[in-house]
Motif scaffolding. Structure first.
Motif, PDB file in Angstrom:
ATOM      1  N   MET A 156      55.921  65.523  23.808  1.00 44.85           N
ATOM      2  CA  MET A 156      56.641  66.216  24.785  1.00 44.85           C
ATOM      3  C   MET A 156      57.704  65.412  25.530  1.00 44.85           C
ATOM      4  SD  MET A 156      55.498  69.160  24.865  1.00 44.85           S
ATOM      5  CE  MET A 156      56.247  70.203  26.203  1.00 44.85           C
ATOM      6  N   GLY A 157      57.543  64.351  25.254  1.00 48.57           N
ATOM      7  CA  GLY A 157      58.702  63.242  26.068  1.00 48.57           C
ATOM      8  C   GLY A 157      57.964  61.959  26.324  1.00 48.57           C
ATOM      9  N   VAL A 158      58.642  61.139  27.371  1.00 48.32           N
ATOM     10  CA  VAL A 158      58.067  59.838  27.639  1.00 48.32           C
ATOM     11  C   VAL A 158      57.913  59.493  29.164  1.00 48.32           C
ATOM     12  CG1 VAL A 158      58.797  58.738  25.456  1.00 48.32           C
ATOM     13  CG2 VAL A 158      60.260  58.649  27.670  1.00 48.32           C
ATOM     14  N   VAL A 159      57.236  58.825  29.725  1.00 42.61           N
ATOM     15  CA  VAL A 159      57.259  58.614  31.176  1.00 42.61           C
ATOM     16  C   VAL A 159      56.995  56.883  31.256  1.00 42.61           C
ATOM     17  CG1 VAL A 159      54.631  58.880  31.511  1.00 42.61           C
ATOM     18  CG2 VAL A 159      56.234  59.169  33.497  1.00 42.61           C
ATOM     19  N   THR A 160      57.697  56.414  32.198  1.00 39.53           N
ATOM     20  CA  THR A 160      57.651  55.064  32.543  1.00 39.53           C
ATOM     21  C   THR A 160      57.188  54.811  33.786  1.00 39.53           C
ATOM     22  OG1 THR A 160      60.098  54.804  33.187  1.00 39.53           O
ATOM     23  CG2 THR A 160      59.629  55.016  30.897  1.00 39.53           C
ATOM     24  N   LEU A 161      56.859  53.544  34.200  1.00 39.72           N
ATOM     25  CA  LEU A 161      56.735  53.207  35.313  1.00 39.72           C
ATOM     26  C   LEU A 161      57.752  53.169  36.280  1.00 39.72           C
ATOM     27  CD1 LEU A 161      54.591  51.551  37.364  1.00 39.72           C
ATOM     28  CD2 LEU A 161      55.435  49.448  36.453  1.00 39.72           C
ATOM     29  N   GLU A 162      58.881  53.000  35.923  1.00 43.57           N
ATOM     30  CA  GLU A 162      60.218  53.170  36.693  1.00 43.57           C
ATOM     31  C   GLU A 162      60.370  54.614  37.109  1.00 43.57           C
ATOM     32  OE1 GLU A 162      60.357  49.413  34.422  1.00 43.57           O
ATOM     33  OE2 GLU A 162      60.012  51.494  33.854  1.00 43.57           O
ATOM     34  N   ASP A 163      59.930  55.539  36.331  1.00 40.09           N
ATOM     35  CA  ASP A 163      59.751  57.042  36.526  1.00 40.09           C
ATOM     36  C   ASP A 163      59.088  57.470  38.028  1.00 40.09           C
ATOM     37  OD1 ASP A 163      61.867  57.580  34.514  1.00 40.09           O
ATOM     38  OD2 ASP A 163      59.991  58.010  33.287  1.00 40.09           O
ATOM     39  N   ILE A 164      58.009  56.584  37.923  1.00 39.20           N
ATOM     40  CA  ILE A 164      56.848  56.979  39.130  1.00 39.20           C
ATOM     41  C   ILE A 164      57.646  56.328  40.321  1.00 39.20           C
ATOM     42  CG2 ILE A 164      54.870  56.832  39.964  1.00 39.20           C
ATOM     43  CD1 ILE A 164      53.693  56.929  37.122  1.00 39.20           C
ATOM     44  N   ILE A 165      57.989  55.046  40.181  1.00 41.92           N
ATOM     45  CA  ILE A 165      58.844  54.460  41.082  1.00 41.92           C
ATOM     46  C   ILE A 165      59.794  54.953  41.712  1.00 41.92           C
ATOM     47  CG2 ILE A 165      59.673  52.423  42.050  1.00 41.92           C
ATOM     48  CD1 ILE A 165      58.184  50.717  39.957  1.00 41.92           C
TER      49      ILE A 165
END
Length: 426
Positions: free
Chosen positions: A311-320
């Motif tokens: 579906m896609g990607v999620v990063t630590l920066e996205d959550i921050i």
């Protein structure tokens, strides 16, 4: 007679003490007491200890308060009956009601509510031994109360659930009011921290349509060139089809390998320096994923749906960024993809998330059924609208101004008119 009057006076003073202590110890700031305890304040530590068993604390104070009030009233009634006969009961009732109300309730409680922290520190060393002395009686009374509540089918446990605590925090955050940019930013950050337990990674992930990925079967030199041209440090590698992710290439690992090989990109074995892809379900909550990133010491995860599709990607920066806002451009406070218009409307890309819009403009568009503003229009209209169509949802007007195939790409949003602003203009 003089001794009785003096005894009544002392009992009224004790009643005022118990009333003030109850108010001070229940209204005291937990955060201030915790901070004082950290600095070594023993009285603050005692206040915190008393707070650990509120039922026992309140029970002992109420027991002491009622004992002195009843005893004072009994003495006053006896005294005034001796002086005025049967009419003394009426005089005692009126006099004690006024005295208790003014000097034992309103006056001490008013002072306590205005000086809760100061008074709590003062009364804690006195109340603590009183609680210990009255403990057998308060425990017996508490047991009786629990049995009565159980017989009535009511719950006798204190509501200290996680939901109740979060609601209390939300209320405190909303009290942090103000239109200054710094206040608004603080309020948004605090709200976002609480929402980490309610938001799924699918709502903040980069959709696979926008993910930069490289074919692992390309020559090493081509892969190196694509990595250097990319703005990202971690890039998924696929084989046979973009759905089949076989590894994640880190730019630093690639450069380190090239340095080892003397800068010859053609001889780099790409797959030997890639890391194993980490797949997570799209329903994962942000708080859980943040903890998982910390535990695994990773910054990058691939999001899959219930069928295993990428579906896609999620990063630590996205959550921050969900907490602190967009950190790409410290001078730009606006949501990327939103263009304010001179007439008060906004041109918004269909992929902009509702959470970002609500946070930036303090709107209240529902984000339970849709993650993006385009998704909201599809959900509410139950159709794929044509360019030029307009809709009214939740007091907002949505004009579809851009569409590519079946995807809504551009929307004009007209927010409801603020009655206060409209009145000030008139």
């Amino acid at each position: 007679m003089l001794e009785t009057g003096l005894a009544i006076f002392v009992l009224l003073v004790l009643s005022g003490f118990f009333s003030g202590a109850e108010t001070a110890l229940t209204a005291v700031s937990k955060h201030v007491m915790h901070q004082l305890e950290q600095t070594g304040d023993k009285r603050a530590a005692l206040v915190n200890t008393l707070h650990e068993d509120k039922e026992r604390l309140i029970g002992a104070i109420l027991l002491g308060n009622n004992l002195v009030n009843i005893l004072a009233s009994a003495l006053a009634t006896s005294l005034l009956i001796n002086l005025f006969g049967d009419h003394g009961v009426i005089y005692a009732t009126i006099a004690m009601t006024l005295l208790v109300l003014i000097f034992s309730e309103i006056l001490p409680k008013t002072y306590a509510i205005r000086n809760a922290n100061k008074m709590a520190l003062a009364v804690a060393p006195i109340i603590s031994p009183v609680i210990n002395v009255l403990a057998p009686i308060t425990l017996a009374i508490s047991a009786i109360v629990r049995q009565i509540l159980r017989a009535l089918g009511a719950s006798n446990s204190a509501d200290e659930s996680r939901e109740a605590a979060e609601e209390e925090l939300r209320g405190a955050i909303e009290l942090h009011d103000g239109d200054e940019p710094s206040v608004k930013q603080e309020r948004d950050m605090l709200r976002s921290v609480l929402e980490l337990t309610e938001v799924q990674v699918e709502e903040i992930m980069t959709h696979r349509r926008s993910v930069v990925a490289i074919d692992a079967d390309l020559p090493s030199k081509d892969i190196v060139n694509q990595v250097l041209e990319s703005a990202y440090t971690r890039i998924p590698l696929w084989r046979d089809n973009p759905e089949n992710i076989v590894g994640v290439l880190h730019a630093k690992a690639l450069l380190r390998e090239m340095m080892r090989l003397g800068g010859d990109a053609k001889t780099v074995d790409i797959m030997s320096i890639t890391s194993t892809p980490w797949f997570i379900p799209e329903q994962t909550m942000l708080l859980d994923q943040l903890q998982a990133f910390r535990n695994r010491r990773e910054h990058f995860a691939l999001v899959i749906d219930e069928y295993g599709s990428n579906m896609g990607v999620v990063t630590l920066e996205d959550i921050i960024e969900e907490i602190v806002g967009d950190i790409d451009d410290e001078h730009d406070l606006e949501v990327v993809g939103v263009t304010p218009q001179s007439d008060g409307s906004y041109l918004i890309d269909g992929s902009v998330t509702l959470r970002d819009i609500n946070r930036e403009f303090e709107w209240d568009l529902p984000d339970e059924e849709a993650a993006t503003i385009a998704g909201l229009i599809l959900h509410e209209s139950r159709r794929i609208p044509e360019v030029g169509q307009s809709f009214m949802f939740h007091d907002f007007r949505f004009d579809v101004v851009g569409r590519q195939n079946n995807q809504i790409t551009r929307i004009r949003v007209i927010p409801p008119v603020d009655p206060d602003a409209e009145q000030s203009e008139n």
